[in-house]
Structure formats: structure tokens, C-alpha cells
Scaffold this motif. Sequence first.
Motif, PDB file in Angstrom:
ATOM      1  N   LEU A 338       0.830  -1.208   0.000  1.00 49.56           N
ATOM      2  CA  LEU A 338       0.000   0.000   0.000  1.00 49.56           C
ATOM      3  C   LEU A 338       0.866   1.259   0.000  1.00 49.56           C
ATOM      4  O   LEU A 338       0.538   2.262  -0.648  1.00 49.56           O
ATOM      5  CB  LEU A 338      -0.931   0.005   1.213  1.00 49.56           C
ATOM      6  N   ARG A 339       1.954   1.205   0.734  1.00 50.10           N
ATOM      7  CA  ARG A 339       2.868   2.355   0.727  1.00 50.10           C
ATOM      8  C   ARG A 339       3.460   2.585  -0.662  1.00 50.10           C
ATOM      9  O   ARG A 339       3.584   3.744  -1.119  1.00 50.10           O
ATOM     10  CB  ARG A 339       3.985   2.145   1.751  1.00 50.10           C
ATOM     11  N   GLU A 340       3.860   1.477  -1.332  1.00 50.91           N
ATOM     12  CA  GLU A 340       4.401   1.631  -2.688  1.00 50.91           C
ATOM     13  C   GLU A 340       3.338   2.204  -3.639  1.00 50.91           C
ATOM     14  O   GLU A 340       3.632   3.086  -4.462  1.00 50.91           O
ATOM     15  CB  GLU A 340       4.890   0.279  -3.195  1.00 50.91           C
ATOM     16  N   GLN A 341       2.095   1.697  -3.506  1.00 46.73           N
ATOM     17  CA  GLN A 341       1.029   2.248  -4.352  1.00 46.73           C
ATOM     18  C   GLN A 341       0.803   3.727  -4.069  1.00 46.73           C
ATOM     19  O   GLN A 341       0.581   4.536  -4.983  1.00 46.73           O
ATOM     20  CB  GLN A 341      -0.267   1.462  -4.115  1.00 46.73           C
ATOM     21  N   LEU A 342       0.862   4.092  -2.778  1.00 55.32           N
ATOM     22  CA  LEU A 342       0.671   5.501  -2.412  1.00 55.32           C
ATOM     23  C   LEU A 342       1.781   6.381  -3.003  1.00 55.32           C
ATOM     24  O   LEU A 342       1.509   7.484  -3.512  1.00 55.32           O
ATOM     25  CB  LEU A 342       0.660   5.644  -0.891  1.00 55.32           C
ATOM     26  N   GLU A 343       3.023   5.887  -2.965  1.00 58.98           N
ATOM     27  CA  GLU A 343       4.121   6.648  -3.571  1.00 58.98           C
ATOM     28  C   GLU A 343       3.908   6.803  -5.077  1.00 58.98           C
ATOM     29  O   GLU A 343       4.148   7.882  -5.647  1.00 58.98           O
ATOM     30  CB  GLU A 343       5.442   5.954  -3.289  1.00 58.98           C
ATOM     31  N   GLY A 344       3.446   5.717  -5.739  1.00 57.82           N
ATOM     32  CA  GLY A 344       3.190   5.823  -7.174  1.00 57.82           C
ATOM     33  C   GLY A 344       2.091   6.829  -7.491  1.00 57.82           C
ATOM     34  O   GLY A 344       2.195   7.621  -8.441  1.00 57.82           O
TER      35      GLY A 344
END
Length: 628
Positions: A338-344
Motif C-alpha cells: 500500500l505504501r508503494e502504491q501511495l508513492e506511485g
Amino acid sequence: MEEADRILIHSLRQAGTAVPPDVQSLRAFTTELVVEAVVCCLRVINPDVGSGLSPLLPLAMSARFRLAMSLAQACMDLGYPLELGYQNFLYPSEPDLRDLLLFLAERLPTDSSEDADQPAGDSAILLRAIGNQVREQLAVPWVPPLLRTPKLQQLQGSAPQKPLQTSRLVLPELSSRGESREFQGSPLLLPPPAQVPQLAERAASLLECHTVQLCQHAHHDCPGDEDWVHRAARLPGQEDARAQRQRLHKHLAEQLHQTWAHLGPPAPACDLGEQLQAWGAGTRTGARATKGSRFTHSEKFTFQPEPKAQTAQASDVPASQRPQQDMLAAQEQELESLREQLEGVNHNIEEVEADMKTLGLSLVQVETECQQSELSTAEREQTLRLKSRAVELLPDGLANLTKLQVVVESSAQRIIHLAGQWEKHRVPLLAEYRHLRRLQDCRELESSRRLAEIQELHQSVRLAAEEARRKEEVYKQLVSELETLPKDVSRLAYTQRILEIVGNIRKQKEEITKILSDTKDLQKEINSLSGKLDRTFAVTDELVFKDAKKDDAVRKAYKYLAALHENCSQLIQTIEDTGTIMREVRDLEEQIETEMGKKTLSNLEKIQEDYRALRQENAGLLGRVREA
């Protein structure tokens, strides 16, 4: 002059100068006392300048010269009109010192209303010390007695001598059958506040009961700690109540000390706006940091142990808890994804914002070009309209040209007719305009004159208000000085003294007036006698000279007369020279007294001593330099 010196010394004492009681005139001032008086006056007049100057005269000669030059420069900056140097402080003379101290005394600030209300002397120092102590105590935040450091114990006092008394509260234990509600509502168990008979013990009892419950909830995983908590929660019949409470108080004190050491000392006092800004920034930061799904919040507040502690627990966890660990690992992986998706998503948002900015600039440029093209199109349409009209008139050009000339001539005639009518209207309007302009100029002059008078009146009112304010300050100062004066001294003595001084001045004026009148009468008499003598000699000389041609005895008498006249003239000239010499002698005696007042000999001896001391210091410094 002695009265003026006493008044000046009194002003210096009020400024903070420690003038000895036996010093009654400026002639008795020493170099140390002069430096102290000037520094105290400078500190009262300008604290920023006077705070950097020492009232004590240093031992080294170079330091003395530097201090004297600093004092001279500070006095010159205040506007001292006469020439001033280090010699006026190190080797003072009475007239120069009087001028300097009078200049400083005149610039001492008058007592304001706040200072006038404060008592003078030791009581004022005591009140200031009490005020400083109160302000220092108010600046320190309140700390519980058990957490106070030695410095805080000095400011806020030690722990209270009589500790708080608590009573044990009986609370129902919750069960699944719902018996607690019936038992709570029955008259057998009173509410917790009603179980404490003393009103002063209710807060302490409730806090102690709540602390025991918190300790039970916090230490449910620690058997050792849970043991003493359960022992503390048992009935008094199971164990000694006093020993239980002592252990409980000791544990609570240790918990408070650890919490205080973890939090650190209180932050220094700052402005309320700065605290609100800091709190708002922290809240926004925390909101950004905790922004996410409900699973993220539950994971953050539920699973708080540190990584080292988690690894240690994972190694010692039995097999029955491994599914829970697998669930935690899955949740952590989901959180990372979820953090990676949020960064994207954030990166995409930034790119879209940059594209929007570029498109906005392009849109503005296109709108500008569109407006320019619309303007050029309107101009071309106007030109096209004119050309189409001209093309329509081309087939019958001569007739149209004749019609156009007729229209132009009629338009010219109409313009001439309108110009004549306008001229008829313009002349009276112009006369009226000039008349009104003159009236306006007269009104402007009158208004400017009245404005100047109003400004002068405002200035006089302002000056009168300032004068009234100054007189009010002088009145307050005089009232404060009157209150500080001893009450046992009557005003009659001062009044008689003033009347004696006024009487002496009046007598001196009468004697001076009498001497001047006698001098004028004597001068008139001398002038009349001189004129009479000259006229008598001229007549006698003429008569004797006529008979001297005929008789030898008369000739000898004429010679004696000329010799007598010459000797008398010499005698008068000698008397006048004697008076002139006596006046010069008196002037010289006054100059001698003035020079004696300057203490030239004593200052010369001091200069010689300082010169010898300075040579010794220079020799010592040269020796140190050579050794180095």
C-alpha cells in the motif's frame, strides 16, 4: 556657592552616588568620587552607555586613562558644550567639575508616576527583591512534590509535611451473568464518592484506585508485577494494609520518576501564538504520517513493540501463536504494498500537476493571440465597410460627388452657425467662470489663512499641554521629595533661612547701588575740579605772564607757577596709576584664588606620581616582552 554645592551633592546621592556625609562641597571631591558620580549619572541618564562603565577607578594607569577617555566621550555624546578630556576626571578642578556635574544633574530624568509611587531607600530594594523572586517562581512550571529537583524544591518548596490520606474503594467485579448491575444499584454498595467520608480524601482515593486498575491492565503479561498489584488490590484482611500502601506508593513514585525523566524538563516559556503554531505543525505532520486506511491505524496503535523486542518474542513464541505471526507478516507485506502504491499515486499526481501548469501557460498564450486576432478583424471589417460603400457610389460618381459637396457645404454652414451660437453662450459663461474663479481664489486664501491660524492654535495648545505635563511631573517629583523629607523638621527654619538669604542679597544690592552712586558723584566732582583747575591755571598763567615781562620777581613767580602745575599733574597721574595698579592687584588676587581652587599643585603632584607609575608599568611590560 556652598548652598549650590549641597544641592548638587544631594542630587548625586539621589542618583546613587555614595557621597560621604562629611563631604559638603565639590572642593572635597577626590578622583574616585568624581568617577563614581559621573558613572552613576550616566547610568541613570542612559543605561545602555552607563552599564559598560565601571564606577571604581582601576589600579593600572592605562586602564585609568581609558576609563577617563570613555567618560569624556560619553559626556560629549550627551551634548556637553565645553572641552572635556581625561584630565577633567583624573585631575579635577572645582570650576570645571561644577560645570560638568551641573550639566549631568540637569539631564537626570524626572521621576515618573510609577517611580514616584515607589518608596526610596532600603524598602525599595526589598520590594524589588521580592518582585524578582515572585517573577522567578511564576516563570517555573508547577511540578509534583515527588518529582521536584533540589532547585525546584528551593523555589516551590519541598513535599507537604502531611501526606494525602486515602480510603479503600470497593468496586463491583464484572461478570457475565449481569449480577454487577443489580449489586451496583442495590443499597448494599454505595457509589465510590459516597464511600469516602472526608471530602478532602475523595480525589486521592479515586486516583489511587484508578492507578491500581491501570497497573493491573498494564502488567497483565508480567507475573511478578501482577503479583504485587493483586496483593495491593486484595482486602486488608489478607495482608497488612500499611505495607501494601507503602509498596504501592514506592512503585508509583518510581513510575513517575521514569516518566518525568523520559519526558525531560519543561520547555521554556514562549508566546501562545508560537505554541499554537508548533501544535498545529505537529498535528499536520502527525496527520500526514498516520494518513491511510483503518487497517493502518489499527496496526499502528495495536502493535507498538520495537523491532528488537519483536524478534526476541518471535524466537520464544510457541507454535500456538505462529498463525498470529503469519497474519502479522501478511499485514506488514500488505502495508508495504500500500505504501508503494501511495508513492506511485503521489508521483502521478505530481506529473499531472506539472502538465496542468504547462497547459495553463499555453491557454493564456492562446487567449492573448485570440484577442489580438479579434482586434485586427474588427479593424479590417471597418475598412471593408468603407470600401464597399465607396464601390457602391462609383457608378454615378459625378452626381454623388455633387451631393457630397452639397452635404459638406451644408455641414460647414451648420458648423459656422453653431460656432456663432456657441460664441453667444461662451462670453457670459466665460465671464461667470472668471468671476467664480476669483471667488474660489479668495476662498482658498481665506481657508489657507484660517488653516494657518488653526495650526498655530494647535501648536500653542500642544505646547501648553506639554508645559502642563512638565509642570505636573515637576509637581509629582516635588511631592515625592516632600514625602521623603523628614517630618520632624519644620518649614519655619527653611523659611527663615530663605528670608535671611534674600535679606543679605538685598543689602548687597543696596551697598552696590550706594557704591556706584558714590563713584558717579566722585567722578563728577573730579571732573568739575579738573575743569576748574584748568580754567584757574589758564587765567593765572595769562595774568602772571603779562606782568612777567615788566618785573623779574613776577617772572620768577611765573616759573614757580609752571613748576607747581607740572608737579600737581605728575601727582594726579601717580594717583591714577596707583589706583590702576591696585585694581590689577585685586584682579591678580582673584585669579590666584581661582587657580588655588583648581588645585594646580596637588594635580601636578598627582600627575608626577601617575607618570612614575606609568613608567614602571611600561618597564614591566617591556621586561615581559623581552622574556617572551
